[in-house]
Design an enzyme around this catalytic site. Structure first.
Site, PDB file in Angstrom:
ATOM      1  N   TYR A   1     -98.716 -24.064 -16.877  1.00  0.00           N
ATOM      2  CA  TYR A   1     -99.842 -24.841 -17.554  1.00  0.00           C
ATOM      3  C   TYR A   1    -100.950 -23.877 -17.728  1.00  0.00           C
ATOM      4  O   TYR A   1    -101.715 -24.056 -18.600  1.00  0.00           O
ATOM      5  CB  TYR A   1    -100.061 -26.016 -16.586  1.00  0.00           C
ATOM      6  CG  TYR A   1     -99.340 -27.269 -16.545  1.00  0.00           C
ATOM      7  CD1 TYR A   1     -99.577 -28.107 -17.578  1.00  0.00           C
ATOM      8  CD2 TYR A   1     -98.283 -27.345 -15.483  1.00  0.00           C
ATOM      9  CE1 TYR A   1     -98.464 -29.158 -17.609  1.00  0.00           C
ATOM     10  CE2 TYR A   1     -97.595 -28.467 -15.633  1.00  0.00           C
ATOM     11  CZ  TYR A   1     -97.451 -29.539 -16.630  1.00  0.00           C
ATOM     12  OH  TYR A   1     -96.867 -30.363 -16.669  1.00  0.00           O
TER      13      TYR A   1
ATOM     14  N   ARG B   1    -107.976 -48.298 -12.687  1.00  0.00           N
ATOM     15  CA  ARG B   1    -108.143 -47.013 -13.527  1.00  0.00           C
ATOM     16  C   ARG B   1    -109.341 -47.229 -14.450  1.00  0.00           C
ATOM     17  O   ARG B   1    -109.970 -46.304 -15.116  1.00  0.00           O
ATOM     18  CB  ARG B   1    -106.878 -46.611 -14.277  1.00  0.00           C
ATOM     19  CG  ARG B   1    -106.937 -45.569 -15.342  1.00  0.00           C
ATOM     20  CD  ARG B   1    -107.193 -44.131 -14.842  1.00  0.00           C
ATOM     21  NE  ARG B   1    -107.163 -43.115 -15.654  1.00  0.00           N
ATOM     22  CZ  ARG B   1    -108.473 -42.789 -16.378  1.00  0.00           C
ATOM     23  NH1 ARG B   1    -109.603 -43.454 -16.202  1.00  0.00           N
ATOM     24  NH2 ARG B   1    -108.349 -41.760 -17.118  1.00  0.00           N
TER      25      ARG B   1
ATOM     26  N   ARG C   1     -94.547 -40.696  -7.602  1.00  0.00           N
ATOM     27  CA  ARG C   1     -95.307 -41.805  -8.786  1.00  0.00           C
ATOM     28  C   ARG C   1     -95.118 -43.296  -8.312  1.00  0.00           C
ATOM     29  O   ARG C   1     -95.450 -44.034  -9.292  1.00  0.00           O
ATOM     30  CB  ARG C   1     -95.066 -41.450 -10.253  1.00  0.00           C
ATOM     31  CG  ARG C   1     -95.358 -40.048 -10.598  1.00  0.00           C
ATOM     32  CD  ARG C   1     -95.285 -39.910 -12.030  1.00  0.00           C
ATOM     33  NE  ARG C   1     -95.668 -38.324 -12.393  1.00  0.00           N
ATOM     34  CZ  ARG C   1     -95.189 -37.961 -13.574  1.00  0.00           C
ATOM     35  NH1 ARG C   1     -94.478 -38.311 -14.513  1.00  0.00           N
ATOM     36  NH2 ARG C   1     -95.522 -36.591 -13.936  1.00  0.00           N
TER      37      ARG C   1
ATOM     38  N   ARG D   1     -99.398 -46.296 -13.111  1.00  0.00           N
ATOM     39  CA  ARG D   1     -99.544 -47.168 -14.312  1.00  0.00           C
ATOM     40  C   ARG D   1     -98.175 -48.233 -14.412  1.00  0.00           C
ATOM     41  O   ARG D   1     -98.379 -49.083 -15.016  1.00  0.00           O
ATOM     42  CB  ARG D   1     -99.258 -46.165 -15.696  1.00  0.00           C
ATOM     43  CG  ARG D   1    -100.213 -45.472 -15.638  1.00  0.00           C
ATOM     44  CD  ARG D   1    -100.318 -44.683 -17.027  1.00  0.00           C
ATOM     45  NE  ARG D   1     -99.275 -43.598 -16.846  1.00  0.00           N
ATOM     46  CZ  ARG D   1     -98.831 -42.661 -17.694  1.00  0.00           C
ATOM     47  NH1 ARG D   1     -99.185 -42.863 -19.071  1.00  0.00           N
ATOM     48  NH2 ARG D   1     -97.754 -41.816 -17.583  1.00  0.00           N
TER      49      ARG D   1
ATOM     50  N   ASP E   1    -103.572 -34.824  -8.487  1.00  0.00           N
ATOM     51  CA  ASP E   1    -102.841 -34.275  -9.588  1.00  0.00           C
ATOM     52  C   ASP E   1    -102.619 -32.668  -9.365  1.00  0.00           C
ATOM     53  O   ASP E   1    -103.547 -31.989  -8.706  1.00  0.00           O
ATOM     54  CB  ASP E   1    -103.437 -34.397 -11.047  1.00  0.00           C
ATOM     55  CG  ASP E   1    -102.578 -34.002 -12.082  1.00  0.00           C
ATOM     56  OD1 ASP E   1    -102.683 -32.807 -12.484  1.00  0.00           O
ATOM     57  OD2 ASP E   1    -101.984 -34.777 -12.457  1.00  0.00           O
TER      58      ASP E   1
END
Length: 348
Positions: A152, A40, A27, A31, A77
């Protein structure tokens, strides 16, 4: 041995011990960087962002411009694959991913071949990043590992995985069939990534914790090994990094049985465990606590030094035990990378 002019990451994956470990952070794009937050805002949603090769390539390159990382990782992702297989996937602001009802397994099976084409933008992103990245810096492609993606798909969101683990016990045949679907579609996806420019491939088993040894063998070790076997059968020799996060002592079994070139370790890994894996002929990656990176200061410096001391005498890639947290100060990332590489970062 690899060519001394090739990227440090690839040299370590080929079994070399270097004067300093190559470094990249999970990562590292995202952010924590102000330029990412601005970028973004231009996308209508996160999935559209991932499927826009221009924007995704820019996101992958931003940390490479700011810090002297030795490798970039494609911006994507792990849940793009179930979406490509036909399951509804979306992201709720401030809450994370959501997935619709698990489709019939026969419906998922019918979409395996088409799923790779639906992810073609990820390949274009890789090609764009490789074209802009300096030749001495490596490019990593990745996919979510089958068990993690399955959790998921079964639960419809991130959770404690209790429902997915119960499903594994109550519906073993159905779970094995779902994992087989994910093995085949993931292998195809990774072959595409390698052909598009990825020089290393990583399998993220984010939810490997809490599994009994026999279950871990069946739903983690087995699927990982089969993916690599299928990628190799397709003529792709790109090296693999496997990350069974949270697996604890079972990581030793993973290292012995899965034909990866490197095993990524999480924060709990001991010095001795990493050294055992290195002694077994594989590189390791890890394992600075992402909370310590966020805290920074002398404690972070000391831990960086300790990790390099305990693992740097054999093939070793410096990384975190988990991804960079969004509120990590940029100056802490710069300080950490400078300590590892001896190079300063580009301040903005």
């Amino acid at each position: 041995m690899s060519d001394a002019s090739s990227p440090r990451l690839l040299r370590v994956l080929a079994g070399e011990t270097l004067d300093r470990p190559p470094v990249w952070f999970m990562r590292q794009a995202g952010r924590s960087l102000p330029e990412y937050r601005e970028l973004r805002t231009r996308a209508k949603d996160f999935i559209a962002f991932c499927h826009d090769p221009v924007m995704a390539a820019e996101a992958a390159l931003q940390p490479m411009r700011r810090f002297p990382f030795d490798a970039a990782i494609v911006f994507a992702d792990i849940l793009l694959l179930p979406r490509a297989l036909g399951q509804a996937v979306w992201f709720e602001a401030g809450e994370g991913p959501r997935l619709g009802e698990l489709p019939a397994l026969s419906a998922l099976e019918s979409q395996i071949e088409a799923s790779t084409g639906r992810l073609s933008e990820i390949g274009e992103t890789l090609t764009r990043v490789r074209a802009e990245l300096e030749p001495d810096r490596a490019l990593i492609g990745f996919a979510g590992a089958p068990w993690t993606v399955a959790t998921y798909m079964i639960e419809g969101r991130g959770s404690d995985r209790s429902a997915a683990r119960t499903y594994a016990y109550q519906h073993p045949d159905e779970l094995d069939r779902l994992l087989d679907i994910l093995v085949e579609s993931t292998a195809r996806y990774l072959v595409m990534q390698a052909k598009a420019g990825a020089q290393a491939l990583k399998l993220f088993e984010s939810w490997a914790e809490g599994l009994a040894e026999d279950v871990f063998e069946r739903i983690v070790i087995g699927p990982h090994a089969r993916i690599i076997e299928k990628v190799r059968a397709a003529g792709v020799d790109t090296p693999f990094i496997g990350f069974p996060r949270g697996a604890g002592a079972l990581v030793d079994n993973y290292a012995a049985k899965v034909p990866v070139q490197a095993v990524a370790l999480d924060t709990q890994a001991s010095a001795a465990q990493g050294q055992r894996i290195q002694a077994g002929g594989k590189a390791i990656q890890g394992a600075l606590d992402n909370l310590l990176l966020r805290a920074g200061g002398a404690a972070m410096d000391a831990r960086i030094d300790a990790l390099i001391e305990q693992w740097g005498q054999a093939p070793y890639i410096f990384n975190l035990g988990h991804g960079v947290l969004p509120d990590t100060p940029v100056e802490n990332i710069a300080r950490a990378v400078a300590r590892i590489t001896g190079k300063g970062s580009t301040a903005r």
